[in-house]
Write a protein that holds these residues in place. Sequence first.
Motif, PDB file in Angstrom:
ATOM      1  N   LEU A 350      40.243 -11.252  -2.487  1.00 33.01           N
ATOM      2  CA  LEU A 350      40.820  -9.982  -2.054  1.00 33.01           C
ATOM      3  C   LEU A 350      41.125 -10.096  -0.568  1.00 33.01           C
ATOM      4  CD1 LEU A 350      41.579  -6.999  -2.494  1.00 33.01           C
ATOM      5  CD2 LEU A 350      39.194  -6.423  -1.934  1.00 33.01           C
ATOM      6  N   GLN A 351      42.402 -10.051  -0.223  1.00 33.91           N
ATOM      7  CA  GLN A 351      42.829 -10.129   1.170  1.00 33.91           C
ATOM      8  C   GLN A 351      43.801  -8.977   1.408  1.00 33.91           C
ATOM      9  OE1 GLN A 351      44.226 -14.097   2.127  1.00 33.91           O
ATOM     10  NE2 GLN A 351      42.596 -15.047   0.937  1.00 33.91           N
ATOM     11  N   LEU A 352      43.283  -7.900   1.952  1.00 29.27           N
ATOM     12  CA  LEU A 352      44.045  -6.665   2.070  1.00 29.27           C
ATOM     13  C   LEU A 352      45.222  -6.783   3.035  1.00 29.27           C
ATOM     14  CD1 LEU A 352      41.089  -4.120   2.150  1.00 29.27           C
ATOM     15  CD2 LEU A 352      42.700  -4.476   0.272  1.00 29.27           C
ATOM     16  N   ASP A 353      45.179  -7.749   3.942  1.00 34.68           N
ATOM     17  CA  ASP A 353      46.252  -7.845   4.928  1.00 34.68           C
ATOM     18  C   ASP A 353      47.603  -8.189   4.313  1.00 34.68           C
ATOM     19  OD1 ASP A 353      44.725 -10.531   4.737  1.00 34.68           O
ATOM     20  OD2 ASP A 353      46.644 -11.122   5.599  1.00 34.68           O
ATOM     21  N   ILE A 354      47.625  -8.783   3.129  1.00 34.05           N
ATOM     22  CA  ILE A 354      48.895  -9.248   2.556  1.00 34.05           C
ATOM     23  C   ILE A 354      49.868  -8.105   2.297  1.00 34.05           C
ATOM     24  CG2 ILE A 354      47.806 -11.275   1.540  1.00 34.05           C
ATOM     25  CD1 ILE A 354      48.019  -9.900  -1.193  1.00 34.05           C
ATOM     26  N   TYR A 355      49.344  -6.887   2.109  1.00 34.79           N
ATOM     27  CA  TYR A 355      50.226  -5.763   1.816  1.00 34.79           C
ATOM     28  C   TYR A 355      51.016  -5.350   3.050  1.00 34.79           C
ATOM     29  CZ  TYR A 355      47.524  -5.875  -2.390  1.00 34.79           C
ATOM     30  OH  TYR A 355      46.943  -6.312  -3.555  1.00 34.79           O
ATOM     31  N   GLY A 356      50.389  -5.448   4.199  1.00 33.58           N
ATOM     32  CA  GLY A 356      51.115  -5.168   5.423  1.00 33.58           C
ATOM     33  C   GLY A 356      52.175  -6.212   5.703  1.00 33.58           C
ATOM     34  N   GLU A 357      51.829  -7.469   5.493  1.00 28.70           N
ATOM     35  CA  GLU A 357      52.793  -8.538   5.728  1.00 28.70           C
ATOM     36  C   GLU A 357      53.959  -8.445   4.742  1.00 28.70           C
ATOM     37  OE1 GLU A 357      48.983 -10.694   7.452  1.00 28.70           O
ATOM     38  OE2 GLU A 357      49.417 -10.506   5.318  1.00 28.70           O
ATOM     39  N   LEU A 358      53.660  -8.093   3.493  1.00 23.35           N
ATOM     40  CA  LEU A 358      54.726  -7.917   2.512  1.00 23.35           C
ATOM     41  C   LEU A 358      55.655  -6.780   2.924  1.00 23.35           C
ATOM     42  CD1 LEU A 358      56.007  -8.424  -0.320  1.00 23.35           C
ATOM     43  CD2 LEU A 358      54.496  -6.625  -1.144  1.00 23.35           C
ATOM     44  N   MET A 359      55.083  -5.625   3.239  1.00 30.66           N
ATOM     45  CA  MET A 359      55.911  -4.473   3.579  1.00 30.66           C
ATOM     46  C   MET A 359      56.691  -4.704   4.873  1.00 30.66           C
ATOM     47  SD  MET A 359      55.835  -2.319   1.176  1.00 30.66           S
ATOM     48  CE  MET A 359      56.845  -1.154   2.085  1.00 30.66           C
ATOM     49  N   ASP A 360      56.107  -5.418   5.811  1.00 30.82           N
ATOM     50  CA  ASP A 360      56.821  -5.724   7.041  1.00 30.82           C
ATOM     51  C   ASP A 360      58.012  -6.627   6.752  1.00 30.82           C
ATOM     52  OD1 ASP A 360      57.082  -5.301   9.792  1.00 30.82           O
ATOM     53  OD2 ASP A 360      56.122  -7.211  10.261  1.00 30.82           O
ATOM     54  N   LEU A 413      44.200  -3.289   9.924  1.00 29.04           N
ATOM     55  CA  LEU A 413      45.430  -3.216  10.710  1.00 29.04           C
ATOM     56  C   LEU A 413      46.658  -3.384   9.825  1.00 29.04           C
ATOM     57  CD1 LEU A 413      47.156  -3.444  13.369  1.00 29.04           C
ATOM     58  CD2 LEU A 413      46.602  -5.899  13.323  1.00 29.04           C
ATOM     59  N   MET A 414      46.627  -4.381   8.953  1.00 25.20           N
ATOM     60  CA  MET A 414      47.800  -4.646   8.128  1.00 25.20           C
ATOM     61  C   MET A 414      47.957  -3.624   7.003  1.00 25.20           C
ATOM     62  SD  MET A 414      49.091  -6.930   9.921  1.00 25.20           S
ATOM     63  CE  MET A 414      50.556  -7.256   8.954  1.00 25.20           C
ATOM     64  N   CYS A 415      46.879  -2.968   6.594  1.00 22.89           N
ATOM     65  CA  CYS A 415      47.032  -1.831   5.676  1.00 22.89           C
ATOM     66  C   CYS A 415      47.767  -0.697   6.388  1.00 22.89           C
ATOM     67  CB  CYS A 415      45.667  -1.358   5.179  1.00 22.89           C
ATOM     68  SG  CYS A 415      44.898  -2.461   3.971  1.00 22.89           S
ATOM     69  N   TRP A 416      47.465  -0.514   7.680  1.00 23.49           N
ATOM     70  CA  TRP A 416      48.209   0.452   8.484  1.00 23.49           C
ATOM     71  C   TRP A 416      49.682   0.072   8.524  1.00 23.49           C
ATOM     72  CZ3 TRP A 416      51.300   0.018  12.743  1.00 23.49           C
ATOM     73  CH2 TRP A 416      51.633   1.200  13.409  1.00 23.49           C
ATOM     74  N   ASP A 471      38.079 -12.101  17.373  1.00 22.39           N
ATOM     75  CA  ASP A 471      38.936 -12.731  16.371  1.00 22.39           C
ATOM     76  C   ASP A 471      40.362 -12.729  16.910  1.00 22.39           C
ATOM     77  OD1 ASP A 471      40.658 -13.197  14.048  1.00 22.39           O
ATOM     78  OD2 ASP A 471      38.849 -12.924  12.861  1.00 22.39           O
ATOM     79  N   ALA A 472      40.974 -13.908  16.955  1.00 22.23           N
ATOM     80  CA  ALA A 472      42.315 -14.031  17.525  1.00 22.23           C
ATOM     81  C   ALA A 472      43.373 -13.289  16.727  1.00 22.23           C
ATOM     82  CB  ALA A 472      42.694 -15.509  17.639  1.00 22.23           C
ATOM     83  N   SER A 473      43.092 -12.949  15.485  1.00 18.88           N
ATOM     84  CA  SER A 473      44.082 -12.228  14.686  1.00 18.88           C
ATOM     85  C   SER A 473      44.384 -10.853  15.271  1.00 18.88           C
ATOM     86  CB  SER A 473      43.618 -12.084  13.232  1.00 18.88           C
ATOM     87  OG  SER A 473      42.441 -11.313  13.141  1.00 18.88           O
ATOM     88  N   ASN A 474      43.466 -10.293  16.057  1.00 22.92           N
ATOM     89  CA  ASN A 474      43.711  -8.989  16.661  1.00 22.92           C
ATOM     90  C   ASN A 474      44.788  -9.033  17.748  1.00 22.92           C
ATOM     91  OD1 ASN A 474      41.849  -7.617  15.042  1.00 22.92           O
ATOM     92  ND2 ASN A 474      40.145  -8.142  16.406  1.00 22.92           N
ATOM     93  N   LEU A 475      45.188 -10.231  18.160  1.00 20.98           N
ATOM     94  CA  LEU A 475      46.300 -10.367  19.093  1.00 20.98           C
ATOM     95  C   LEU A 475      47.614  -9.884  18.484  1.00 20.98           C
ATOM     96  CD1 LEU A 475      45.432 -13.917  20.460  1.00 20.98           C
ATOM     97  CD2 LEU A 475      45.329 -11.790  21.778  1.00 20.98           C
ATOM     98  N   VAL A 476      47.636  -9.729  17.168  1.00 22.95           N
ATOM     99  CA  VAL A 476      48.855  -9.301  16.480  1.00 22.95           C
ATOM    100  C   VAL A 476      49.118  -7.809  16.671  1.00 22.95           C
ATOM    101  CG1 VAL A 476      49.887  -9.080  14.164  1.00 22.95           C
ATOM    102  CG2 VAL A 476      48.708 -11.181  14.810  1.00 22.95           C
ATOM    103  N   MET A 477      48.125  -7.054  17.112  1.00 20.21           N
ATOM    104  CA  MET A 477      48.274  -5.593  17.219  1.00 20.21           C
ATOM    105  C   MET A 477      49.559  -5.166  17.930  1.00 20.21           C
ATOM    106  SD  MET A 477      44.414  -4.174  17.828  1.00 20.21           S
ATOM    107  CE  MET A 477      43.230  -4.095  16.476  1.00 20.21           C
TER     108      MET A 477
END
Length: 610
Positions: A350-360, A413-416, A471-477
């Motif tokens: 389960l990786q919830l971030d994929i929905y944000g990346e898909l919608m983007d 973040l990516m769910c947002w 976590d470096a992923s937060n640089l994406v904000m």
Amino acid sequence: MSYQPIEDYGIIGNMRTTALVGKNGSIDWFCLPRHDSPSIFAAILDDEKGGYFRIYPSEDQVVCKQFYWPETNVLVTRFLADCCVGEIVDFMPVGLSANEKGYHWLVRQVRGIRSRMKFRLECYPAFNYARDRHETVITDNGALFQSSDLALEFITDIPLLRDDRGVYAEFTLEAGQSAVFVLRQWTTSENQGSSCHRQEAQQLFESTVEFWRRWLSQCIYKGKWREMVERSALVLKLLTYEPTGAIIAAPTCGLPEQLGGERNWDYRYTWIRDAAFTLYGLLRIGFSEEAAQFMHWIEARCHELEADGALQTMYGIDGRHTLQEDMLTHLNGYKGSRPVRIGNGAHKQLQLDIYGELMDSVYLFNKYGSPISYDLWTHLRRLLTWVCDHWQSPDEGIWEIRDQRRHHVYSKLMCWVALDRGLRLAEKRSFPADRERWLDERDRIYEEINLKGWNAERQAFVQHYDSHALDASNLVMPLVFFMSPNDPRMLSTIDSINRLPEKGGLVSNSLVYRYNLKSNTDGLRGEEGSFNLCTFWLVEALTRAGRRDGQRLNQARLMFEEMLSYANHLGLYAEETGASGEALGNFPQAFTHLALISAAWNLDKALSRS
């Protein structure tokens, strides 16, 4: 034959499969007929059993050089000795129809450049990841390698000798002379008596060069670092699977993130996560056709949702859902790095971030490509309802941890992003939507991230709730417009990350680690290198903050220039960079080259304004 450094390889391909060619003239990785097919040559994963196809000079003290024929994916490996010079030109013909000569061939042209050079050839296939035995038959036009499931035809007019592993030969070329060697899949329905004359090979070479130059001419990027951006675009095109438009994460499997460690994964699949970054990168520099093809692949996955309305994290390049993870225990792994894995068990996570990346990705394509269909929108609405119902769940996160699920800040973040882009699309296209609920849930996520994802003691956004770990992923904000690049919380997070690891940060010598393994567990043993993707993320975050702060912009430029120095001699990047600048992980990695394109585009734009 000893292992070559990962960074000593170049890549060739035909948008269906690829091969890695070492500076020493050896093809040590080649899968046929597709990117995700079992390997035929895999010496990069086992230098004894893996199989290889090497052509090299018999001279002593030879200097080896590699370069790409300008603006192409045609690779030249040059051997320079005091007494003579020779070279190999490696390529896979492209732009051909199925009935044309050269279709799905691997061609090696060996050329004499100065004086006389003697070469030795060894072609030792090891079918099905070195699990299947094969029979070698010498033919009038070369040789035939036959295993239980696959046959490979080796075409040449150089006399071959056979041993228990395959074929070998020695030959000498004068300046101006050449020899041609071709590998292709063979079936009983085809004529075994194939041939490839030198003139035909030269014509294939010229048409392949023309194809790549014509394709690259679509690139609209004319800014600083143009050559690196164009090389990244050429790499991404090689990692495309032409029949479906999917783009693989990397063409290899099992290359280690730490020598001798267990972080050895199979990246020959397509991640939903990569979708937004891929489409953004391709559209930004003018490759709308490739973006459209990838969009079709994404849309097809949206028609195949799970029973509960969810997406998988990744899929096969043909869209298949099952990517069973297995270990090739008979292979030693690169320099003893075991286990070698094929398949990828993360497809069940389960990786919830994929929905944000898909919608983007859909939002970007609708904005810069073509308007999406109503049918696709109906599936996206269902996905957004799923996000509303599940965004509060813990998950494995972007880094696919193999430990307990957590409330990862990047996932929230990516769910947002998913709900935000859904709202924007609905407004832009006047689509029917559950606007009130989407808006309410989007705002709840925003508030929760700032409440639970922010660590007042660290003065930074952290990896997951109740955590002190960065976590470096937060640089994406700021990159996804969740937060202003100059918001005090964002600037503080950037500064916290941009410190040495021994001072609590994630940056060493301008290289960024995704998180600190000493203060964070991910269910795996060992360490890893810095993540090239994360380094480019920091460059872009500094670039955006630098629009109001010249010092940060200068810092972004210096970090970008330093990062370019870690590319290999051909401008290629693996997933990670080690402490001594060595390449680690699967190679070359699409995500890294996508991030390079994005960082270069935004940095060049910012510098032009300053």
